[in-house]
Scaffold this active site. Structure first.
Site, PDB file in Angstrom:
ATOM      1  N   GLU A 281       0.820  -1.213   0.000  1.00 35.64           N
ATOM      2  CA  GLU A 281       0.000   0.000   0.000  1.00 35.64           C
ATOM      3  C   GLU A 281       0.859   1.269   0.000  1.00 35.64           C
ATOM      4  O   GLU A 281       1.551   1.554   0.989  1.00 35.64           O
ATOM      5  CB  GLU A 281      -0.849  -0.033   1.282  1.00 35.64           C
ATOM      6  CG  GLU A 281      -2.274   0.417   1.096  1.00 35.64           C
ATOM      7  CD  GLU A 281      -3.029   0.413   2.418  1.00 35.64           C
ATOM      8  OE1 GLU A 281      -2.977  -0.621   3.133  1.00 35.64           O
ATOM      9  OE2 GLU A 281      -3.651   1.434   2.710  1.00 35.64           O
TER      10      GLU A 281
ATOM     11  N   LYS B 168      -3.913  -1.547  14.031  1.00 37.93           N
ATOM     12  CA  LYS B 168      -3.616  -1.905  12.631  1.00 37.93           C
ATOM     13  C   LYS B 168      -2.741  -0.819  12.010  1.00 37.93           C
ATOM     14  O   LYS B 168      -1.801  -1.104  11.254  1.00 37.93           O
ATOM     15  CB  LYS B 168      -4.934  -2.087  11.862  1.00 37.93           C
ATOM     16  CG  LYS B 168      -4.874  -1.914  10.345  1.00 37.93           C
ATOM     17  CD  LYS B 168      -4.152  -3.042   9.627  1.00 37.93           C
ATOM     18  CE  LYS B 168      -4.393  -3.134   8.140  1.00 37.93           C
ATOM     19  NZ  LYS B 168      -4.072  -2.001   7.318  1.00 37.93           N
TER      20      LYS B 168
ATOM     21  N   ASP C 232      10.045 -12.355  10.985  1.00 44.16           N
ATOM     22  CA  ASP C 232       8.778 -13.082  10.946  1.00 44.16           C
ATOM     23  C   ASP C 232       7.657 -12.136  11.410  1.00 44.16           C
ATOM     24  O   ASP C 232       7.438 -11.966  12.609  1.00 44.16           O
ATOM     25  CB  ASP C 232       8.927 -14.300  11.875  1.00 44.16           C
ATOM     26  CG  ASP C 232       7.677 -15.137  11.979  1.00 44.16           C
ATOM     27  OD1 ASP C 232       6.610 -14.696  11.525  1.00 44.16           O
ATOM     28  OD2 ASP C 232       7.774 -16.246  12.541  1.00 44.16           O
TER      29      ASP C 232
ATOM     30  N   HIS D 164      -5.791   8.584   1.667  1.00 48.11           N
ATOM     31  CA  HIS D 164      -5.206   7.431   1.002  1.00 48.11           C
ATOM     32  C   HIS D 164      -4.623   7.755  -0.362  1.00 48.11           C
ATOM     33  O   HIS D 164      -4.074   6.897  -1.020  1.00 48.11           O
ATOM     34  CB  HIS D 164      -6.206   6.263   0.937  1.00 48.11           C
ATOM     35  CG  HIS D 164      -5.971   5.292   2.051  1.00 48.11           C
ATOM     36  ND1 HIS D 164      -6.568   4.073   2.128  1.00 48.11           N
ATOM     37  CD2 HIS D 164      -5.184   5.378   3.139  1.00 48.11           C
ATOM     38  CE1 HIS D 164      -6.155   3.456   3.221  1.00 48.11           C
ATOM     39  NE2 HIS D 164      -5.317   4.246   3.856  1.00 48.11           N
TER      40      HIS D 164
HETATM   41  C1  MEV Z   1      -5.430   1.696   7.435  1.00 47.52           C
HETATM   42  O1  MEV Z   1      -4.535   0.754   6.887  1.00 47.52           O
HETATM   43  C2  MEV Z   1      -5.033   2.025   8.875  1.00 47.52           C
HETATM   44  C3  MEV Z   1      -6.021   2.955   9.591  1.00 47.52           C
HETATM   45  O2  MEV Z   1      -7.329   2.418   9.524  1.00 47.52           O
HETATM   46  C4  MEV Z   1      -5.547   3.055  11.034  1.00 47.52           C
HETATM   47  C5  MEV Z   1      -6.508   3.790  11.937  1.00 47.52           C
HETATM   48  O3  MEV Z   1      -7.736   3.803  11.694  1.00 47.52           O
HETATM   49  O4  MEV Z   1      -6.014   4.329  12.951  1.00 47.52           O
HETATM   50  C6  MEV Z   1      -6.064   4.306   8.919  1.00 47.52           C
END
Ligand code: MEV
Length: 387
Positions: free
Chosen positions: A84, A269, A285, A383
């Site tokens: 990404e 995430k 890993d 994005h």
């Molecule tokens: C996207 O890959 C990660 C996000 O969703 C993290 C977040 O919401 O804090 C933008």
């Protein structure tokens, strides 16, 4: 018509071309598809074969660089392997805003755990005492063939299973500059027969617990004037957020994650976007990093964000604490020349702790990138590369 199956004895002995032919017959692949597997294999067939177990090609991920990154008084270009583009665009933007990251591995809470299971245990108390009385002997045995890693303690746990009682011996190991997976199972394999001799109970699995790693802390202190953002809307209007507004919105977002595990997962995430990318680029890993932190985030009983954000005077402060199981020697690193060069010549890390600090630092910066984007311009605009 006879049903096609993938039961193919000796598949691993085939040449790459032969393996592709088998796959092609099985899946009715076009010539063009086969060409994609062959032409996009950037590793020569000999190297692919050396990598082992059934290769047909190698899988390409872009290797990208994060610039503006400073950590512990060192400037770096940090390589990240990730599909990404926005992850790296975010990390570059955020590195510039965050400035220098401070990071440190807490040695006293960093270890790899090797586990040995004893089964059909009838007198767990007696066996446990015997094991603990022989602790020094067992640790010395575990360390006999290892120069760079050291088992320094052990504990014994008892579990009542539907099948009966089981004892688990947890061996605490300092893995040196390795990640420690192989060391943990090797040491477990050495002490398992000794445990059986001492207690009379059968041993079963000898394996690492993936709740292992270097406990790593990272911090950024961002002056409010650096937080301000602006963007152009689709109808060309300018939207602006002052430093105070960005800070407050980030705090609303972070405090929500503290209370709501559904949000905390997404918050984490964002952190893993960066950490996993460096793990991959350095031949580490990344599944181990993921899974260790899935449990670490849950250590209080509720799933929580791995980072904290708070206001201090004219600064927004971010702190991250996470487990980084990583190494700069051993494992798969030697088989992947790019990973080795990245460790030694690009990041120039002298220890696995130093690599863990970079990984946590990138995780925190990546977290800031996501929070600042969500709190202002939103993910659809964010994005797209946003500089
Ligand atoms: C996207 O890959 C990660 C996000 O969703 C993290 C977040 O919401 O804090 C933008």
């Amino acid at each position: 018509m006879e049903k096609k199956t993938s039961a193919y004895s000796g598949f691993h002995k085939l040449l790459i071309k032969e393996r592709l032919k088998v796959l092609s017959d099985f899946c009715d692949l076009s010539y063009e598809t086969i060409q994609i597997f062959e032409d996009l294999a950037t590793l020569a067939p000999e190297r692919l074969v050396a990598i082992g177990e059934n290769p047909i090609s190698n899988y390409e991920l872009p290797l990208r660089l994060v610039n503006y990154f400073q950590i512990n008084k060192k400037w770096l270009y940090v390589p990240i392997a990730v599909e990404e583009a926005s992850v790296v665009a975010g990390a570059c933007y955020a590195s510039k805003v965050c400035g220098e990251v401070s990071a440190k591995v807490d040695k006293s809470k960093s270890y790899v755990v090797g586990q040995v299971q004893l089964i059909e245990v009838t007198d767990p108390e007696k066996a446990k005492n015997t094991i603990l009385e022989n602790k020094r002997y067992l640790l010395d045995k575990a360390n006999e063939k290892h120069n760079f890693s050291r088992a320094y303690d052990l504990e014994v746990k008892e579990f009542n299973l539907p099948l009966g009682k089981t004892l688990v011996v947890n061996l605490f190991i300092d893995p040196g500059d390795a990640m420690g997976t192989a060391v943990a199972s090797e040491m477990g394999e050495v002490i398992a027969p000794e445990l059986t001799k001492l207690t009379g109970y059968l041993y079963n699995a000898r394996i690492i617990s993936n709740y292992s790693g270097r406990l790593t802390w990272a911090e950024v202190r961002i002056p409010l004037d650096r937080l301000a953002r602006e963007t152009k809307t689709d109808d060309n209007k300018t939207m602006r957020w002052s430093g105070e507004e960005v800070r407050d919105r980030i705090l609303w977002l972070y405090q929500w994650a503290e209370e709501d595990p559904d949000r905390a997962v997404t918050h984490n995430k964002g952190i893993m976007n960066g950490v996993d990318g460096v793990a991959l680029a350095t031949g580490n890993d990344w599944r181990a990093v993921e899974i260790a932190n899935a449990r670490y985030a849950q250590r209080t009983g509720q799933y929580k964000p791995l980072s904290k954000w708070y206001s201090e005077g004219d600064f927004l402060v971010g702190e991250l604490e996470m487990l980084i199981p990583c190494g700069i020697v051993g494992g798969e690193i030697k088989r992947f020349p790019k990973a080795e060069k990245i460790i030694k010549e690009v990041l120039k890390v002298r220890s696995a702790d130093e690599l863990a600090e970079i990984m946590a630092g990138i995780g925190l910066v990546q977290n800031y990138a996501a929070l600042s984007m969500l709190a202002t311009i939103g993910i659809s605009k964010g994005h797209r590369p946003f500089r």
